[in-house]
Design a protein around this motif. Structure first.
Motif, PDB file in Angstrom:
ATOM      1  N   ILE A  33       0.930  -1.119  -0.149  1.00 29.56           N
ATOM      2  CA  ILE A  33       0.072  -0.012   0.187  1.00 29.56           C
ATOM      3  C   ILE A  33       0.866   1.393   0.082  1.00 29.56           C
ATOM      4  O   ILE A  33       0.865   2.156  -0.713  1.00 29.56           O
ATOM      5  CB  ILE A  33      -0.953   0.013   1.106  1.00 29.56           C
ATOM      6  N   ALA A  34       1.606   1.199   0.868  1.00 33.41           N
ATOM      7  CA  ALA A  34       2.522   2.562   1.004  1.00 33.41           C
ATOM      8  C   ALA A  34       3.607   2.589  -0.287  1.00 33.41           C
ATOM      9  O   ALA A  34       3.771   3.805  -0.886  1.00 33.41           O
ATOM     10  CB  ALA A  34       3.647   2.411   2.177  1.00 33.41           C
ATOM     11  N   ALA A  35       4.013   1.405  -0.976  1.00 38.08           N
ATOM     12  CA  ALA A  35       4.448   1.683  -1.989  1.00 38.08           C
ATOM     13  C   ALA A  35       3.803   2.235  -3.226  1.00 38.08           C
ATOM     14  O   ALA A  35       4.189   3.125  -3.915  1.00 38.08           O
ATOM     15  CB  ALA A  35       5.243   0.426  -2.438  1.00 38.08           C
ATOM     16  N   ARG A  36       2.741   1.703  -3.383  1.00 40.94           N
ATOM     17  CA  ARG A  36       1.675   2.249  -4.289  1.00 40.94           C
ATOM     18  C   ARG A  36       1.593   3.807  -4.205  1.00 40.94           C
ATOM     19  O   ARG A  36       1.270   4.231  -5.337  1.00 40.94           O
ATOM     20  CB  ARG A  36       0.360   1.110  -4.325  1.00 40.94           C
ATOM     21  N   ALA A  37       1.294   4.150  -3.123  1.00 41.63           N
ATOM     22  CA  ALA A  37       1.181   5.496  -2.647  1.00 41.63           C
ATOM     23  C   ALA A  37       2.485   6.408  -2.813  1.00 41.63           C
ATOM     24  O   ALA A  37       2.279   7.698  -2.648  1.00 41.63           O
ATOM     25  CB  ALA A  37       0.549   5.814  -1.520  1.00 41.63           C
ATOM     26  N   GLY A  38       3.555   5.678  -3.121  1.00 36.99           N
ATOM     27  CA  GLY A  38       4.893   6.522  -3.087  1.00 36.99           C
ATOM     28  C   GLY A  38       5.351   7.177  -1.747  1.00 36.99           C
ATOM     29  O   GLY A  38       5.915   7.981  -1.632  1.00 36.99           O
TER      30      GLY A  38
END
Length: 196
Positions: A33-38
């Motif tokens: 989730i964090a990676a997808r949101a940058g």
């Protein structure tokens, strides 16, 4: 990475919903989730306690919207009219969010754990509504019954709204639908009680 990121919470919520929809709730991690949101996992946990809470973040805002609308109803308004004012405010709060609500509902419907959390949210909304009615001077038993009925109307209208597959004729037609379904549900409940 910048120290402050604009719209961080919204970005995380959008990323979570996308991933839950694509891969399923169980198979999605906070790191994804964090990676997808940058963003970083640390940033995620600054805003949400776990991966479930990202789906329920708006609950407090919804409770506030409901209680403030009931409180703002004219002084001489009947308890039913105050309840209707609260439901109208909820309808407006969801304006423009039908597709997001549909996706969220599909994710929740697929997981028993999330369904249980949704029921807790609805119970909390019922308590808030009952308290708002009591603060208007509605007797406790009546306030509790009206709150239960009002939240039942909300739940029924919401399920109809997210499940409606009819062509919409533009975004605004779909956006207004929840408010109309809430009013229709309240009227139907009133009619049913009056006839019985």
């Amino acid at each position: 990475m910048a120290r402050w990121e604009p719209h961080t919470k919204e970005r995380l919520a959008r990323a979570a919903l996308e991933l839950y929809s694509e891969y399923g709730y169980e198979r999605t991690t906070v790191a994804q989730i964090a990676a997808r949101a940058g963003l970083t996992e640390r940033t995620y946990f600054r805003h949400f306690r776990d991966k479930r809470e990202v789906l329920f973040d708006g609950a407090h805002s919804l409770e506030t919207t409901l209680s403030e609308a009931v409180a703002a109803a004219p002084g001489g308004a009947s308890p039913r009219a105050a309840l209707a004012a609260g439901l109208d405010a909820i309808g407006l709060a969801f304006q423009g969010a039908r597709e997001q609500a549909r996706t969220r509902q599909a994710v929740i419907s697929a997981q028993q754990e999330l369904q249980e959390r949704e029921l807790i949210k609805l119970a909390s909304l019922t308590r808030v509504l009952a308290e708002a009615l009591r603060l208007r001077g509605v007797e406790e038993t009546r306030a509790s019954l009206l709150a239960e009925a009002g939240c039942g109307v909300f739940k029924t209208a919401f399920v109809r709204w997210v499940g409606d597959e009819r062509p919409r004729g533009g975004a605004s037609a779909g956006e207004v639908a929840l408010a109309a379904l809430l009013r229709e549900g309240l009227d139907t409940l009133g009619d049913a009680l009056a006839r019985d």
